[in-house]
Design an enzyme around this catalytic site. Structure first.
Site, PDB file in Angstrom:
ATOM      1  N   GLY A  14       3.844   6.611   8.329  1.00 57.12           N
ATOM      2  CA  GLY A  14       4.885   6.726   7.630  1.00 57.12           C
ATOM      3  C   GLY A  14       5.892   5.682   8.100  1.00 57.12           C
ATOM      4  O   GLY A  14       6.775   5.435   7.673  1.00 57.12           O
ATOM      5  N   HIS A  37       0.871  -1.264   0.079  1.00 58.10           N
ATOM      6  CA  HIS A  37       0.053   0.014   0.201  1.00 58.10           C
ATOM      7  C   HIS A  37       0.789   1.334  -0.238  1.00 58.10           C
ATOM      8  O   HIS A  37       0.358   2.304  -0.182  1.00 58.10           O
ATOM      9  CB  HIS A  37      -1.172  -0.091   1.055  1.00 58.10           C
ATOM     10  CG  HIS A  37      -0.384   0.405   2.283  1.00 58.10           C
ATOM     11  ND1 HIS A  37      -0.169  -0.817   3.366  1.00 58.10           N
ATOM     12  CD2 HIS A  37      -0.226   1.443   2.967  1.00 58.10           C
ATOM     13  CE1 HIS A  37       0.435   0.071   4.472  1.00 58.10           C
ATOM     14  NE2 HIS A  37       0.199   1.111   4.399  1.00 58.10           N
ATOM     15  N   ASP A  63       0.146  -7.559   1.479  1.00 62.98           N
ATOM     16  CA  ASP A  63       0.484  -6.056   1.631  1.00 62.98           C
ATOM     17  C   ASP A  63       1.848  -6.169   1.719  1.00 62.98           C
ATOM     18  O   ASP A  63       2.391  -5.257   2.416  1.00 62.98           O
ATOM     19  CB  ASP A  63      -0.588  -5.312   2.809  1.00 62.98           C
ATOM     20  CG  ASP A  63      -0.102  -3.966   2.645  1.00 62.98           C
ATOM     21  OD1 ASP A  63       0.208  -3.576   1.562  1.00 62.98           O
ATOM     22  OD2 ASP A  63      -0.280  -3.397   3.846  1.00 62.98           O
ATOM     23  N   GLY A  92      -9.964 -25.124  -3.863  1.00 61.94           N
ATOM     24  CA  GLY A  92     -11.459 -24.953  -4.457  1.00 61.94           C
ATOM     25  C   GLY A  92     -12.385 -25.289  -3.339  1.00 61.94           C
ATOM     26  O   GLY A  92     -13.470 -25.830  -3.731  1.00 61.94           O
ATOM     27  N   SER A 151       4.829   2.647   7.747  1.00 63.21           N
ATOM     28  CA  SER A 151       4.479   1.412   6.900  1.00 63.21           C
ATOM     29  C   SER A 151       5.672   0.800   6.149  1.00 63.21           C
ATOM     30  O   SER A 151       6.344   1.620   5.708  1.00 63.21           O
ATOM     31  CB  SER A 151       3.502   1.983   5.930  1.00 63.21           C
ATOM     32  OG  SER A 151       2.076   1.802   6.366  1.00 63.21           O
TER      33      SER A 151
END
Length: 513
Positions: free
Chosen positions: A251, A150, A180, A309, A253
């Site tokens: 910040g 992100h 992420d 599945g 991150s």
């Protein structure tokens, strides 16, 4: 000489509660609070020596001095068409977030030219073709950098600023929105100082040090402990976060959290906060997840995950009771999609998956993570229960399609209904009310009945009761009586509506109240 009043009170309280003394004496602060002349305190101390990794260091400076050169600030210029409506790192599914955190959950890439407090849920703050900031760290001397997806999502250009002040361009090698994570490569200026990922998971209570770029203040160091493990905050299908209390802010991150050996135990990615600032609730992607994802991004530029599945949901206590299970563990299969590896191996609705390659499966989320951690083509042995009988199947995993959402459903049943000899449902054969050719349709729901408390609504179609297909009201009644005769506390129903298929366990009430 008169004894200090506070010390005397401390002694009296200690002597009144040995248990309380034990908790203090065996804590991370060791003997710092213990009067030297009180034998009871000494007896409560652990008998084994406290190792360096477990004891708070006198200073974190040696660790910081060793690893800080490997941490970078990441600066992103966003593309002109970047939209606040795009998913970025993934808007968390607030339905899965604990209620007390729903209003406070924030991603924390610092965005915008003014470094505002905004950013909302799921991505850094954006101002059209503006900028975003975050953190990252080198994992190799030749310039590979780990950060959050992100932070770099919709990036037009990416630069990293090193601890020595150099700012260098970086290329995005690959991203994985589901966890992420993103992998960058800096080509100019090698070799670079780098840090190592930890091989083992930290324990709750272990000391950690976070280094990053909060509010654009690169090279900021904070410390704390691991507060919890295995947190699911609704950010993605494979949530398995470390919770830490080291002060983390916008910040940070993509920045690393280190153990006291200087190894990266997690990548900081989210905080829970009413203001966007630190309140002691931060979440980091564990190093084992980072290693698995980065290895694939480095080799292939993308992540390919194993695929069964199966549509699955947790085994709640009510569902366990209805199936005659001793414990609410495993993943309940609501359906096996036609033509998928699981269907080809014979798995079907109502099976309870309990282990993968002899490793126990605690819940549906853990099954999803275990399968996703394996590569397509891997052969796995699944242990499952069918009708109370243990079965096994060998499945060759397929490739998780890019547009496939992990179908893990929560049975969010509320309170049990008041004791009454009914479920509180009005039913009709589905084919008689235009609700399809199979099952029994719910045409009315008593809002105070047990079924309503479990979320069954008008328009739902009951396909199975107690593991057997139903098509008439008498079928439903017969299956409920059979469950009662078997001594079950609940009856398991397979329900279909426009959102999909799920299992619901409805409590069986005594006719005598």
């Amino acid at each position: 000489m008169p004894q200090n009043t506070e010390t005397s009170r401390f002694h009296r309280k200690a002597l009144a509660s040995v248990a309380a003394v034990t908790l203090v004496a065996t804590g991370a602060l060791g003997t710092a609070f213990l009067p030297p002349s009180t034998p009871a305190y000494a007896q409560a101390l652990p008998q084994t020596p406290i190792t360096t990794a477990e004891h708070p260091p006198g200073s974190f400076a040696p660790i910081v001095n060793r690893v800080k050169p490997g941490v970078v600030s990441v600066k992103v210029k966003l593309s002109d068409d970047a939209s606040d409506d795009e998913e970025g790192g993934g808007r968390p599914n607030l339905q899965n977030v604990p209620p007390q955190l729903r209003e406070f959950f924030r991603r924390f890439g610092e965005g915008g030219p003014n470094g505002g407090m905004g950013g909302g849920m799921g991505r850094p703050q954006r101002h059209g073709g503006g900028a975003a900031q975050g953190s990252g760290f080198f994992i190799s001397a030749d310039g590979y950098v780990v950060t959050n997806n992100h932070v770099v999502n919709n990036a037009k250009t990416v630069e990293v600023t090193l601890d020595d002040g150099r700012t260098l361009p970086a290329k995005i090698i690959g991203t994985d929105p589901k966890t992420d994570l993103a992998l960058l490569k800096v080509t100019d200026g090698a070799p670079f100082p780098y840090v190592k990922l930890a091989h083992g998971a930290p324990q709750v209570g272990d000391w950690v040090v976070a280094i990053g770029n909060p509010f654009g203040l690169g090279g900021t160091v904070t410390a704390g402990i691991v507060s919890a493990r295995g947190r699911d905050i609704g950010a993605g299908p494979y949530d398995d976060f470390l919770q830490i209390d080291a002060p983390i802010n916008k910040g940070n991150s993509g920045g690393p959290t280190f153990n006291v050996s200087g190894e990266v135990v997690g990548v900081n990615t989210a905080i829970a906060s009413p203001s966007g600032g630190n309140v002691g609730l931060a979440f980091a992607i564990p190093s084992e997840t980072v290693q698995a994802v980065v290895d694939q991004l480095r080799t292939d530029g993308k992540v390919a995950r194993g695929y069964l599945g199966l549509q699955i949901q947790p085994v709640t206590k009510d569902i366990a009771d209805s199936l005659g299970l001793d414990k609410a563990k495993g993943a309940l299969v609501t359906s096996a999609q036609d033509g998928t590896p699981a269907a080809k191996a014979g798995l079907k609705s109502g099976d309870v998956v309990q282990a993968v390659n002899a490793e126990p499966v605690t819940d549906a989320r853990e099954l999803s993570r275990k399968i996703a951690s394996l590569k397509p083509g891997t052969k796995v042995d699944l242990a499952y229960l069918r009708g109370g009988k243990a079965e096994t199947a060998q499945v060759t995993l397929g490739t998780l399609p890019n547009d496939t959402k992990v179908a893990s459903l929560d049975d969010r049943g509320g309170r049990r209904g008041d004791s009454q000899p009914r479920l509180g449902l009005g039913l009709a054969p589905a084919d008689q009310v235009g609700a399809g050719q199979e099952g029994v349709a719910v045409v009315s729901v008593d809002p105070d009945g047990p079924a309503a408390a479990k979320g069954i609504q008008e328009g739902d179609v009951i396909l199975d009761v107690g593991g057997q297909p139903v098509s008439t009201l008498s079928d439903v009644a017969a299956r409920i009586r059979a469950a009662e005769n078997d001594g079950r506390k609940a009856v398991l129903m397979r329900i279909k509506n426009d959102k999909g298929t799920r299992f619901v366990a409805v409590g069986l009430q005594s006719k005598n109240g």
